[in-house]
Design an enzyme around this catalytic site. Structure first.
Site, short mmCIF file in Angstrom:
data_model
loop_
_atom_site.label_atom_id
_atom_site.label_comp_id
_atom_site.label_asym_id
_atom_site.label_seq_id
_atom_site.Cartn_x
_atom_site.Cartn_y
_atom_site.Cartn_z
N ARG A 1 -3.24 57.93 -13.95
CA ARG A 1 -3.67 59.38 -14.09
C ARG A 1 -2.60 59.99 -14.82
O ARG A 1 -1.75 60.38 -14.24
CB ARG A 1 -4.36 59.74 -12.88
CG ARG A 1 -4.82 61.38 -13.07
CD ARG A 1 -5.05 61.72 -11.80
NE ARG A 1 -5.68 63.11 -11.91
CZ ARG A 1 -4.87 64.18 -11.74
NH1 ARG A 1 -3.65 64.09 -11.40
NH2 ARG A 1 -5.53 65.50 -11.95
N LYS B 1 5.56 64.34 -12.87
CA LYS B 1 6.01 65.05 -11.63
C LYS B 1 7.53 65.20 -11.41
O LYS B 1 8.24 64.58 -11.92
CB LYS B 1 5.24 64.21 -10.30
CG LYS B 1 3.73 64.16 -10.49
CD LYS B 1 3.06 63.55 -9.16
CE LYS B 1 1.59 63.87 -9.18
NZ LYS B 1 0.88 63.10 -8.12
#
Length: 261
Positions: A242, A212
């Site tokens: 995840r 991210k």
């Protein structure tokens, strides 16, 4: 936590991201129907224990697609995976109609970035109808909070009430603090470093930090920072991470656990 026919009760486990979209923020995670079975076989070999399918990008600035388009993208790959693999399958969607089609076609978990609170708030009833599992994520329309952790916990408590009132089994629920959603870079880091504050809610946690933008640079340069966050998750006994890069994150978990071969 129970997902499909598998129980997860301790340790940190990998949920592998497989995107069925042409516009996810990480191009390397995009897969067509023709390639998806090989990819699933590979991530299982590399250590994934849950597959997470996404048929709509939720990256910052994404353009939402319709329920029907999401279903068209999702179902062919979901059906193939369900037919060929005995592994829990998560579907990343906030549309109740998509969730209904996914669960009818063999999905085991709905991973909802709006914490069951999108639109008419019927998502919880759909999940309960199939006796399925859910991951409830925090989200908001802005990153302005009175107190970020108090506001996240209040949101998740509202979501949990929706889930339990609809009849979702409490043993089939996990929570996600929503790193990268309605939070700036400093807020994301604060949440990551204090993620275990969410344990006050009494449910297992999922951490989603993989590649991210909070890690800076280009998406292809964010693996090492992702691995450090996975190590932190393992140290904090977060149940799921995840991730895009299954093999590398699996090795990071093993390192924290002192497993060298």
């Amino acid at each position: 936590m129970i997902i499909g026919n598998k129980s997860f009760d301790k340790g940190t486990h990998i949920m592998a991201i497989i995107n069925l979209t042409p516009d996810s923020f990480n191009p390397a995670s995009r897969y067509s129907k023709d390639a998806v079975l090989d990819k699933v076989a590979q991530v299982i070999k590399d250590g994934a224990e849950v597959i997470d399918l996404g048929a709509q990008s939720t990256r910052p600035g994404h353009i939402p697609v319709s329920e029907d388009e999401e279903i068209d993208r999702l179902l062919p790959s979901l059906q193939l995976i369900r037919k060929n693999f005995d592994i829990p399958i998560s579907v990343d969607t906030y549309y109740p109609k998509v969730a209904n089609e996914a669960l009818y076609n063999g999905a085991d978990l709905i991973n909802d970035i709006w914490g069951l609170q999108y639109g008419d708030k019927t998502m919880a009833k759909v999940i309960a109808k199939y006796n399925a599992a859910t991951c409830i994520m925090h989200n908001a329309n802005s990153n302005v909070y009175n107190n970020m952790f108090e506001d996240i916990i209040a949101f998740l408590n509202n979501s949990l009430k929706l889930a339990l009132d609809a009849g979702i089994d409490k043993n089939k629920i996990c929570l996600d603090g929503g790193i990268g959603f309605a939070k700036d870079i400093d807020q994301n880091w604060d949440l990551l470093n204090n993620y275990d504050k969410l344990n006050v809610l009494g449910y297992p946690l999922l951490l989603g930090t993989s590649r991210k933008r909070m890690f800076g640079g280009n998406v292809e340069d964010r693996l090492q920072a992702t691995l450090e966050s996975t190590k932190l998750a393992t140290e904090k006994n977060i149940l799921f991470v995840r991730v895009h890069d299954v093999k590398e994150n699996y090795e990071a978990i093993r390192q924290v656990n002192g497993i060298n071969n």
